[in-house]
Design a protein around this motif. Structure first.
Motif, PDB file in Angstrom:
ATOM      1  N   PHE A 191       0.363 -80.675   3.674  1.00 35.06           N
ATOM      2  CA  PHE A 191       1.131 -79.532   4.154  1.00 35.06           C
ATOM      3  C   PHE A 191       0.376 -78.794   5.236  1.00 35.06           C
ATOM      4  O   PHE A 191      -0.856 -78.747   5.230  1.00 35.06           O
ATOM      5  N   ARG A 192       1.132 -78.232   6.160  1.00 37.61           N
ATOM      6  CA  ARG A 192       0.538 -77.457   7.244  1.00 37.61           C
ATOM      7  C   ARG A 192       0.103 -76.085   6.737  1.00 37.61           C
ATOM      8  O   ARG A 192       0.875 -75.387   6.088  1.00 37.61           O
ATOM      9  N   ALA A 193      -1.104 -75.704   7.088  1.00 42.88           N
ATOM     10  CA  ALA A 193      -1.619 -74.396   6.694  1.00 42.88           C
ATOM     11  C   ALA A 193      -2.544 -73.900   7.806  1.00 42.88           C
ATOM     12  O   ALA A 193      -3.760 -74.085   7.752  1.00 42.88           O
ATOM     13  N   PRO A 194      -1.981 -73.298   8.857  1.00 39.95           N
ATOM     14  CA  PRO A 194      -2.833 -72.816   9.947  1.00 39.95           C
ATOM     15  C   PRO A 194      -3.834 -71.790   9.448  1.00 39.95           C
ATOM     16  O   PRO A 194      -3.518 -70.963   8.586  1.00 39.95           O
ATOM     17  N   ILE A 240      -4.216 -68.344  13.612  1.00 45.04           N
ATOM     18  CA  ILE A 240      -3.063 -67.444  13.664  1.00 45.04           C
ATOM     19  C   ILE A 240      -3.377 -66.217  14.517  1.00 45.04           C
ATOM     20  O   ILE A 240      -2.604 -65.831  15.394  1.00 45.04           O
ATOM     21  N   LEU A 241      -4.536 -65.585  14.264  1.00 44.48           N
ATOM     22  CA  LEU A 241      -4.887 -64.369  14.994  1.00 44.48           C
ATOM     23  C   LEU A 241      -5.103 -64.657  16.477  1.00 44.48           C
ATOM     24  O   LEU A 241      -4.637 -63.899  17.338  1.00 44.48           O
ATOM     25  N   GLU A 242      -5.786 -65.749  16.788  1.00 48.01           N
ATOM     26  CA  GLU A 242      -6.042 -66.083  18.192  1.00 48.01           C
ATOM     27  C   GLU A 242      -4.735 -66.362  18.927  1.00 48.01           C
ATOM     28  O   GLU A 242      -4.478 -65.849  20.020  1.00 48.01           O
ATOM     29  N   ASP A 243      -3.884 -67.189  18.323  1.00 41.87           N
ATOM     30  CA  ASP A 243      -2.663 -67.621  18.987  1.00 41.87           C
ATOM     31  C   ASP A 243      -1.644 -66.490  19.065  1.00 41.87           C
ATOM     32  O   ASP A 243      -0.995 -66.272  20.097  1.00 41.87           O
ATOM     33  N   LEU A 244      -1.487 -65.764  17.965  1.00 45.41           N
ATOM     34  CA  LEU A 244      -0.514 -64.671  17.947  1.00 45.41           C
ATOM     35  C   LEU A 244      -0.929 -63.556  18.898  1.00 45.41           C
ATOM     36  O   LEU A 244      -0.092 -62.993  19.618  1.00 45.41           O
ATOM     37  N   ALA A 245      -2.205 -63.240  18.911  1.00 44.71           N
ATOM     38  CA  ALA A 245      -2.680 -62.185  19.811  1.00 44.71           C
ATOM     39  C   ALA A 245      -2.397 -62.550  21.265  1.00 44.71           C
ATOM     40  O   ALA A 245      -1.959 -61.707  22.060  1.00 44.71           O
ATOM     41  N   PHE A 263       6.100 -67.940  15.381  1.00 46.72           N
ATOM     42  CA  PHE A 263       5.798 -68.696  14.166  1.00 46.72           C
ATOM     43  C   PHE A 263       6.597 -69.998  14.119  1.00 46.72           C
ATOM     44  O   PHE A 263       6.059 -71.059  13.784  1.00 46.72           O
ATOM     45  N   GLY A 264       7.867 -69.933  14.466  1.00 44.91           N
ATOM     46  CA  GLY A 264       8.684 -71.143  14.479  1.00 44.91           C
ATOM     47  C   GLY A 264       8.150 -72.169  15.457  1.00 44.91           C
ATOM     48  O   GLY A 264       8.133 -73.372  15.168  1.00 44.91           O
ATOM     49  N   ALA A 265       7.705 -71.710  16.620  1.00 48.15           N
ATOM     50  CA  ALA A 265       7.152 -72.634  17.608  1.00 48.15           C
ATOM     51  C   ALA A 265       5.856 -73.266  17.113  1.00 48.15           C
ATOM     52  O   ALA A 265       5.660 -74.488  17.216  1.00 48.15           O
ATOM     53  N   VAL A 266       4.982 -72.459  16.542  1.00 49.25           N
ATOM     54  CA  VAL A 266       3.690 -72.974  16.059  1.00 49.25           C
ATOM     55  C   VAL A 266       3.876 -73.996  14.938  1.00 49.25           C
ATOM     56  O   VAL A 266       3.231 -75.049  14.918  1.00 49.25           O
ATOM     57  N   MET A 267       4.780 -73.704  13.999  1.00 51.28           N
ATOM     58  CA  MET A 267       4.945 -74.578  12.843  1.00 51.28           C
ATOM     59  C   MET A 267       5.720 -75.857  13.150  1.00 51.28           C
ATOM     60  O   MET A 267       5.815 -76.737  12.295  1.00 51.28           O
ATOM     61  N   THR A 268       6.287 -75.953  14.347  1.00 50.98           N
ATOM     62  CA  THR A 268       6.995 -77.188  14.703  1.00 50.98           C
ATOM     63  C   THR A 268       6.290 -77.965  15.814  1.00 50.98           C
ATOM     64  O   THR A 268       6.850 -78.925  16.342  1.00 50.98           O
TER      65      THR A 268
END
Length: 384
Positions: free
Chosen positions: A211-214, A219-224, A277-282
């Motif tokens: 399973f994917r678990a970023p 998460i903080l680097e990409d979201l920021a 989030f949708g983009a990252v998880m796909t």
């Protein structure tokens, strides 16, 4: 038709999610009654000869020392030169190449599909293993052929001592808390960080559904970066209502709380975070494989009208959100009709009927043209 599991052995999925998911290990005897492996060890080795498929060999007693790691692609001569025991072949993303494995992966859709990663299959000679280790993600270990003895130990962390002299993250200290011998159809669930060690008793094949678990760091680097990209320059640190400082050189707790509140306000944008989030998880794990099929279905309009279908590339990933209607595919957020997004993520195909129901997707340079051009939509391969 939804083929997702409703029970894990005799346990209802709801009980599993409540009591075990991300909490504690679970052995599931006869999870797949009468299970017959879709792939033999020989067929798996054949896949490891292909350059486009990620594969590895782990030799407990290698030529370069203990726990030697070799990267594929391999040759037939490589396999002929292997010792009789204590080695393991691992092949990643088998679900992208074998329809039966893709069907097996769909059985785990009782969990969010965008959390599912790829399906790895390992073939081990007698005594073969990859050593005691732990993963940062949940995993279901389904015994496909032969027998494997699994030892499960305590949780481990980044600070747990590792064995030196090998690129593998093998734990230097491992004390089993539970041990189980798995036979075909049996399955072991392990939450993140639980140490484990699987040892083949005779030749065996194991299917790993991960399973994917970023990570929080990612998460903080990409979201920021994503949030900052859309912020106007006039938004600055502010401190209206400031009180006289006792010491002008001090960054006091009030200043830190003020900054925290301002950052919280910037992050309280559900729509923007949902789109990110949708983009990252796909994001496709192997985008080069998707790109290999770019443009192959460029004549899709005529073909669909003649009864053909387009399907989601097996190497692609998709998900959707409802407000607003968005289709997430291979790391992109595409605005679409909510009904189409729901339907496509369930069926993973597009037919002439979809063109009638949702004509906007067929516009010039529209959704279908975009996905065909990048290899996300293809004609179904013969074995899918």
């Amino acid at each position: 038709m939804d083929t997702a599991l409703t029970h894990l052995g005799e346990m209802p999925v709801e009980v599993f999610l409540k009591d075990y998911w991300q909490k504690k290990p679970l052995l599931i005897r006869n999870a797949f009654p009468g299970f017959v492996s879709p792939l033999s060890g020989e067929e798996l080795a054949g896949m490891a000869l292909e350059e486009a498929i990620e594969s590895r060999l782990v030799l407990e007693h290698g030529e370069d020392g203990p726990w030697e790691l070799r990267q594929g692609p391999f040759t037939e001569e490589d396999f002929l030169a292997l010792p009789r025991s204590h080695w393991t072949l691992l092949v990643q993303a088998v679900d992208q190449w074998v329809s039966e494995i893709a069907d097996l992966k769909r059985r785990f859709r009782f969990l969010p599909e965008w959390r599912l990663d790829d399906v790895m299959i390992s073939y081990a000679a007698d005594g073969g293993s990859v050593g005691p280790h732990f993963d940062y993600y949940d995993v279901f270990l389904l015994q496909a052929e032969g027998k494997r003895l699994w030892h499960q130990g305590p949780k481990a962390t980044d600070s747990s001592p590792r064995l030196e002299g090998t690129p593998l993250n093998i734990l230097k200290e491992f004390e089993p808390e539970n041990s189980w011998l798995l036979e075909p159809g049996d399955m072991l669930y392990l939450p993140p960080q639980y140490s484990h060690w699987g040892i083949a008793e005779g030749p065996c094949t194991t299917i790993s559904v991960g399973f994917r678990a970023p990570s929080a760091k990612h998460i903080l680097e990409d979201l920021a970066a994503e949030v900052a990209l859309h912020l106007p320059d006039h938004l600055r640190y502010t401190d209206a209502g400031l009180e006289r400082a006792d010491n002008p050189a001090e960054i006091d707790p009030a200043a830190v709380r003020r900054l925290q509140e301002q950052l919280r306000t910037l992050l309280e944008q559900p729509l923007q975070i949902a789109q990110w989030f949708g983009a990252v998880m796909t994001e496709a794990k192997y985008p080069d494989i998707v790109a290999m099929d770019a443009g192959d279905a460029a004549d899709w309009r005529e073909q669909l009208l003649q009864g053909a279908t387009l399907m989601l590339n097996p190497a692609s990933r998709c998900a959707f959100s409802r407000e607003p209607g968005t289709l997430f595919v291979d790391g992109e957020a595409l605005p679409v009709d909510e009904g189409f997004a729901v339907q496509f993520c369930a069926a993973r195909t597009i037919s002439a009927q979809d063109l009638d129901d949702y004509p906007e997707i067929a516009r010039e340079s529209g959704l279908i043209d975009t996905l065909v051009a990048q290899g996300t939509l293809i004609y179904p391969p013969e074995d899918f």
